[in-house]
Design a protein around this motif. Structure first.
Motif, mmCIF file in Angstrom:
data_model
loop_
_atom_site.group_PDB
_atom_site.id
_atom_site.type_symbol
_atom_site.label_atom_id
_atom_site.label_comp_id
_atom_site.label_asym_id
_atom_site.label_seq_id
_atom_site.Cartn_x
_atom_site.Cartn_y
_atom_site.Cartn_z
ATOM 1 N N VAL A 735 0.859 -1.174 0.000
ATOM 2 C CA VAL A 735 0.000 0.000 0.000
ATOM 3 C C VAL A 735 0.903 1.234 0.000
ATOM 4 N N PRO A 736 0.850 2.124 -1.016
ATOM 5 C CA PRO A 736 1.673 3.338 -1.019
ATOM 6 C C PRO A 736 1.165 4.329 0.036
ATOM 7 N N ASN A 737 1.982 5.377 0.344
ATOM 8 C CA ASN A 737 1.577 6.352 1.353
ATOM 9 C C ASN A 737 1.142 7.676 0.741
ATOM 10 N N VAL A 749 -4.436 6.913 -8.934
ATOM 11 C CA VAL A 749 -5.417 6.223 -8.096
ATOM 12 C C VAL A 749 -4.743 5.538 -6.944
ATOM 13 N N PHE A 750 -5.559 5.123 -5.986
ATOM 14 C CA PHE A 750 -5.067 4.496 -4.751
ATOM 15 C C PHE A 750 -5.960 3.285 -4.457
ATOM 16 N N PRO A 751 -5.398 2.090 -4.060
ATOM 17 C CA PRO A 751 -4.004 1.863 -3.649
ATOM 18 C C PRO A 751 -3.155 1.369 -4.805
ATOM 19 N N ALA A 752 -3.798 0.890 -5.930
ATOM 20 C CA ALA A 752 -3.028 0.490 -7.117
ATOM 21 C C ALA A 752 -1.955 -0.523 -6.779
ATOM 22 N N HIS A 753 -2.283 -1.486 -5.893
ATOM 23 C CA HIS A 753 -1.276 -2.455 -5.447
ATOM 24 C C HIS A 753 -1.232 -3.694 -6.332
ATOM 25 N N VAL A 799 -6.738 8.436 6.244
ATOM 26 C CA VAL A 799 -6.421 7.178 6.930
ATOM 27 C C VAL A 799 -7.068 6.030 6.147
ATOM 28 N N TYR A 800 -6.310 4.932 6.005
ATOM 29 C CA TYR A 800 -6.888 3.756 5.346
ATOM 30 C C TYR A 800 -6.858 2.584 6.324
ATOM 31 N N ASN A 817 -1.527 5.989 6.836
ATOM 32 C CA ASN A 817 -1.913 7.273 6.287
ATOM 33 C C ASN A 817 -1.619 7.298 4.807
ATOM 34 N N ILE A 818 -2.449 8.034 4.109
ATOM 35 C CA ILE A 818 -2.245 8.220 2.700
ATOM 36 C C ILE A 818 -2.415 9.712 2.416
ATOM 37 N N SER A 819 -1.458 10.275 1.691
ATOM 38 C CA SER A 819 -1.501 11.695 1.380
ATOM 39 C C SER A 819 -2.002 11.895 -0.020
#
Length: 822
Positions: A735-737, A749-753, A799-800, A817-819
């Motif tokens: 998961v990126p931050n 896009v998020f989380p794009a894992h 927050v995720y 946390n995700i910014s």
């Protein structure tokens, strides 16, 4: 006894309020039409002049007579009157002459008379006088001292000057007293000024007023319909006092008879009803208190005679009491020979008419008399003829000679003559006033007729003899060929008749006919038919008429169905009937039922039961006992049986495809993955684990196989192997931050894992800094584009929280946390 009675009266008079009641013992109202709409109205009021309280008697110096509407019962104040009285007249009518202990009884009659104009009114008028109360010592009603009296009449409606009426008026004042155990015979009849028909009967007297208002004002008068008083014990309007025989009133004459058996005061209601052309138009009602006293009577004259007698002879019944000798006078004018000293004489009157009968009863020096009238009607017996005998059918008229009378036949007819057409007893009543005279006649109708038996048709050409019989019981026989015997033997054809005379002398004739024709011959035999074929039968005898049992009507008939048949053949007067049976050989060929196959056809066709036939033909081409079928279709076999019958049968072979089982190929999946195996929609399922459900879930490694059956009964099977590998996909996720949703195609896009899951649990949530959930996904291939309901969120830190089950089937979670950056 007198001292006790006086004390009782004084006791009653001493009670509070009784001064208004005990003096009134009866009353009635009559009216007379004076012309136009004017009437003379009279109220007759009977007063106890011995025990009545003087103040109460004085109060009735005037009487209030109210007028009411005949339809609604409403008071008509303008027509209500307060009337002065005249009188009194002392009531001294005595029904007995030889009484030793005459009671101290006194009754005065006052009359209140006035004229009044009563204009035409729908329903007519009620006139009513209301007064309380009756004597306390009355024996046959409830609470007499508190029960008032209501003397009223109704003047009928007049329409267009039609319908005026005057009421009937009683001829005699009531008797002063009655004696116990002594015969009462009192003429209570009335006269009617209009000549209307009168009928007499008892009635229940009426009540009004009360102890608190004994002389009510018009405004307090009871309104019609009026109430009646209540009888006590066994008493009623038809049995108002004790008697044996009970008191009764003759409906036609108004004569009051009976023997009272108990002392006391008794209220009795007697009314006379007037009818005009059969319609009731009015009534006069006398409400009176009778005083019954235990008299010592030396002699009472009484007798019974009918009101009328149909004929001259009358039997009289003496019902006198105490008499030692009697003298009858039968009222024949101009002679002294119409008397008798017998107790119960029988007297024959010389002619029709009305006679006054008088009976004198003697005892010592006392004599009592009684009178009554009787109407004698002349005997007028009709004559309709002597009994007679009539032979055969007839029409006959029976007639009474005189024309001025009414007649009633037992047939229901009312004419002077009737026409009859059958025997029996007939009678007629000739009606003369109230008398009926009857004559009868017996008509014997001899309807017997000779009937010759043996009337016949000979259906043969051979010589014959036929006996004709006229039947027994006749006194004379005459045949047309000269014989005089009961029977006659014929040897040729022709018409024969006989004439007979019976014991009543009645002559009848009958004829017989003998005819001869050739015999009708029929030759129809039973037959066996091949199935599906037709038979013909010929009844022969050309020129005849034919009636086959199945409805055919020709000489020849055709039949397809087995069964019993018959034919009736007629020619001239002869007929003959024959029957036969048609049977069918039993069917021998049977290929069995149609058959369905799955996948391919392979069937050896042959007749069932091992039947052998001389000839076989399959599908019009192959000649062999059997046929190997490899294709679907219709197969037809024609054979010739040993009986020579041609039979056919067919069988249809149907090919159904095998069902297709939809299972995936062998596959490897994560340990967390559960595949759903669905072979398709069929009738039944059987899995290798014993399950019969349609769906299987792959919770474990191994082989999964299933056999299915469709609606045609065809079956097929399939199998797949499922291998579970926890290393097939990575179980961890990255998961990126931070991410930059600026639309440049990089890190938008998020989380794009790029995490992959084969049916495992996965839940990813994003929250703002206030803890509100702003995005959620349960599919690892889905991503957040930093929008909420289509609007971009502000830059900042969010927050995720993610929960998932990896390929190794282990549950994991992560948060951080995700910014969001532009």
């Amino acid at each position: 006894m007198k001292l006790i009675r006086l004390f009782f009266y004084l006791f009653i008079l001493a009670l509070p309020g009784t001064v208004s009641a005990s003096h009134v013992v009866g009353g009635e109202i009559t009216y007379k039409h004076l012309g136009n709409y004017n009437y003379e109205v009279k109220l007759y009021l009977f007063i106890d002049c011995l025990n009545g309280q003087p103040g109460a008697i004085a109060d009735d110096a005037t009487a209030r007579i109210a007028a009411f509407d005949g339809s609604s019962g409403a008071l008509i104040s303008s027509l209500s009157r307060e009337i002065n009285r005249t009188g009194p007249t002392r009531v001294q009518k005595l029904n007995y002459k030889c009484v030793r202990n005459t009671p101290n009884q006194c009754v005065d009659m006052y009359v209140y008379t006035y004229n009044i104009n009563l204009p035409q009114r729908t329903g007519g008028y009620f006139l009513s006088f209301q007064r309380c109360c009756r004597n306390q010592i009355i024996s046959n009603i409830y609470d007499p001292g508190f029960t008032g009296a209501n003397y009223w009449t109704k003047i009928p409606q007049v329409t267009g000057g039609v319908g005026f009426n005057s009421s009937p008026v009683f001829k005699e004042l009531p008797p002063n007293y009655l004696c116990t155990n002594a015969w009462l015979n009192f003429d209570h009849s009335a006269t009617d000024p209009d000549g209307d028909s009168l009928v007499y009967e008892f009635f229940t007297p009426y009540v009004a007023a009360d102890r608190n208002d004994p002389r009510p004002s018009f405004g307090n008068y009871a309104r019609p319909p009026f109430d009646t008083l209540r009888w006590i014990g066994v008493y009623n309007y038809n049995y108002p006092l004790d008697g044996s025989p009970a008191l009764k009133i003759d409906r036609e004459t108004g004569r009051l008879t009976g023997i009272p058996t108990r002392e006391g005061q008794f209220v009795i209601g007697i009314k006379v009803k007037e009818y005009r052309k059969g319609v009731l138009i009015g009534e006069t009602k006398r409400d009176y208190q009778f005083y019954v006293y235990r008299c010592i009577v030396d002699v009472v004259s009484a007798f019974y005679a009918p009101n009328y007698q149909c004929g001259y002879g009358v039997q009289f019944s003496n019902q006198s009491q105490g008499g030692t000798r009697f003298h009858w006078d039968f009222g024949v004018k101009g002679t002294n020979s119409d008397t008798s000293n017998l107790i119960n004489p029988n007297f024959t009157f010389p002619a029709a008419g009305v006679y006054q009968i008088k009976l004198l009863a003697y005892r010592a020096n006392c004599v009592d008399s009684n009178m009554s009238t009787i109407t004698i009607y002349e005997p007028r017996k009709p004559f309709i003829g002597n009994d007679t005998l009539i032979c055969g059918k007839f029409s006959f008229t029976l007639a009474a000679k005189e024309t001025s009378f009414s007649y009633q036949w037992n047939t229901g007819q009312t004419t002077r003559s009737i026409t009859i057409s059958k025997g029996g007893v007939y009678w007629v009543d000739k009606i003369d006033g109230k008398c009926r005279w009857r004559d009868s006649i017996n008509i014997t109708n001899d309807v017997s007729r000779v009937r010759i038996s043996g009337d016949t048709t000979i259906c043969s050409e051979k010589p014959f003899t036929a006996m004709l019989d006229a039947g027994a019981g006749y006194v004379k026989y005459t045949w047309n060929l000269g014989a005089n015997t009961q029977t006659y033997t014929a040897t040729k054809t022709g018409i024969f008749w006989v004439e007979t005379v019976n014991k009543n002398g009645c002559i009848t004739r009958d004829s017989a006919f003998i005819d001869q024709y050739p015999e009708l011959k029929l030759n129809l035999t039973d037959t066996l038919l091949c199935p599906g074929t037709m038979a013909m039968r010929d009844a022969g005898n050309p020129g005849s008429s034919y009636a086959w049992s199945d409805g055919q009507s020709g000489q020849q008939a055709f039949f397809r169905q087995p069964g019993a048949y018959g034919v009736l053949v007629r020619k001239g007067k002869c007929s003959n009937f024959a029957s036969f049976n048609l049977n069918v050989y039993p069917a021998e060929l049977d290929l069995g039922p149609d058959t369905a196959f799955c996948g391919q056809v392979n069937k050896l066709l042959k007749p069932l039961g091992g039947r052998q036939f001389p000839s076989y033909t399959w599908n019009e081409a192959v000649s062999s006992p059997t046929y190997l079928a490899a294709l679907p279709g219709l197969y037809l076999l024609k054979v010739i049986t040993a009986n020579g019958c041609i039979e056919e049968d067919s069988i249809r072979l149907v090919l159904n495809p095998l069902p297709v089982v939809n299972l995936p190929p062998d596959t490897t999946v994560c340990l967390s993955t559960v595949l759903i195996l669905d072979p398709g929609s069929y009738v039944s399922y059987l899995w290798n684990n014993g399950s019969r459900e349609r769906i299987q879930r792959t919770y474990v490694n191994g082989l999964y196989s299933v056999q299915v059956a469709d609606m045609n009964g065809c079956k097929n099977s399939a199998a797949t192997t499922v291998t579970k590998n926890p290393q097939k996909w990575p179980s961890e996720l990255f998961v990126p931050n931070a991410f930059t949703p600026n639309g440049d195609g990089l890190n938008d896009v998020f989380p794009a894992h790029r995490y992959q899951s084969e049916g495992g649990f996965y839940d990813f949530k994003v929250f703002n800094r206030w803890g509100e959930k702003i995005w959620e996904s349960k599919n690892p291939s889905e991503n957040w584009d930093a929008t909420i309901k289509g609007r971009m969120v502000p830059e900042g830190v969010y927050v995720y929280l993610v929960n998932w089950v990896g390929c190794d089937n282990q549950r994991r979670s992560a948060s951080g946390n995700i910014s969001v950056m532009r």
